[in-house]
Design a protein around this motif. Structure first.
Motif: not given
Length: 224
Positions: A194-207
């Motif tokens: 999932m973390e490799k998918v651009e559309a997903v990665k763009d939407c992960i909140p900063p940890r």
């Protein structure tokens, strides 16, 4: 020339319910305007568009208001046919919906809402209950890159936005390890995919910021 469609999303940066809608819109390649809401100071626009629940996300499409994240995901998939999100097979579609309901109702309740109210001993019991629920997702991932098969689908968006990119930050904030790679190898492999998918990665909140936010949300639940 066709008129530009109005696509507007009202959301909150830390909300898994908002983030999954952004992921879907990006996967579909749909341009949209984003309006950031503030948890404690909901805008007049949000209250007007969602007077019943007064919650995000809210999708506005050409003047029509669509509410509730899973309903919005299905609306997006039925409106824009490219890059389908829901499985085409009726049985697989029903299974994805069932497991998505499990995530948004049982896993979030055991894994965050009840956990926020519990003492240390109670948290351990709830962590085990949460693991038992996540086993259902682990089994579903055997032999697959994603729940959707070779590409990100409906259940990936629901489970991904909620568990690794939200609840795990909450567990980190209270020093609780609910999921390990040893016990959940399929899940752990899926998170990396999932973390490799651009559309997903763009939407992960900063940890770090998100961990702080989840601590704050836990405090809100405890003091309610």
């Amino acid at each position: 020339m066709a008129e530009k469609e109005e696509v507007k999303l009202l959301g909150i940066w830390a909300s898994p319910f908002s983030r999954r809608i952004e992921m879907a819109l990006k996967l579909k390649g749909i341009p949209y305007d984003y309006v950031e809401e503030i948890l404690e100071h909901k805008s007049p626009l949000l209250l007007a568009l969602n007077p019943i629940h007064k919650k995000v996300p809210v999708l506005v499409h050409n003047g029509k208001t669509i509410l509730e994240s899973q309903v919005i995901l299905q609306y997006i998939d039925e409106t824009w046919k490219q890059n389908p999100i829901l499985p085409q097979d009726p049985y697989e579609r029903s299974k994805a919906r069932f497991l998505a309901k499990l995530v948004d109702e049982q896993i979030i309740t055991a894994g965050f809402v009840s956990m926020a109210r519990a003492d240390e001993k109670g948290r351990e019991a709830l962590a085990e209950q949460t693991r038992e629920l996540i086993v259902n997702l682990e089994k579903e991932l055997v032999g697959k890159d994603f729940f959707g098969g070779k590409s990100v689908g409906f259940l990936d968006l629901v489970a991904g936005s909620m568990i690794p990119f939200c609840l795990e930050r909450g567990w980190e904030g209270i020093g609780l390890k609910v999921i390990t790679e040893e016990k959940f190898p399929e899940y752990s492999r899926w998170v990396k995919n999932m973390e490799k998918v651009e559309a997903v990665k763009d939407c992960i909140p900063p940890r770090e910021k998100h961990v702080e936010h989840m601590n704050y949300m836990g405090e809100r639940i405890r003091s309610a």
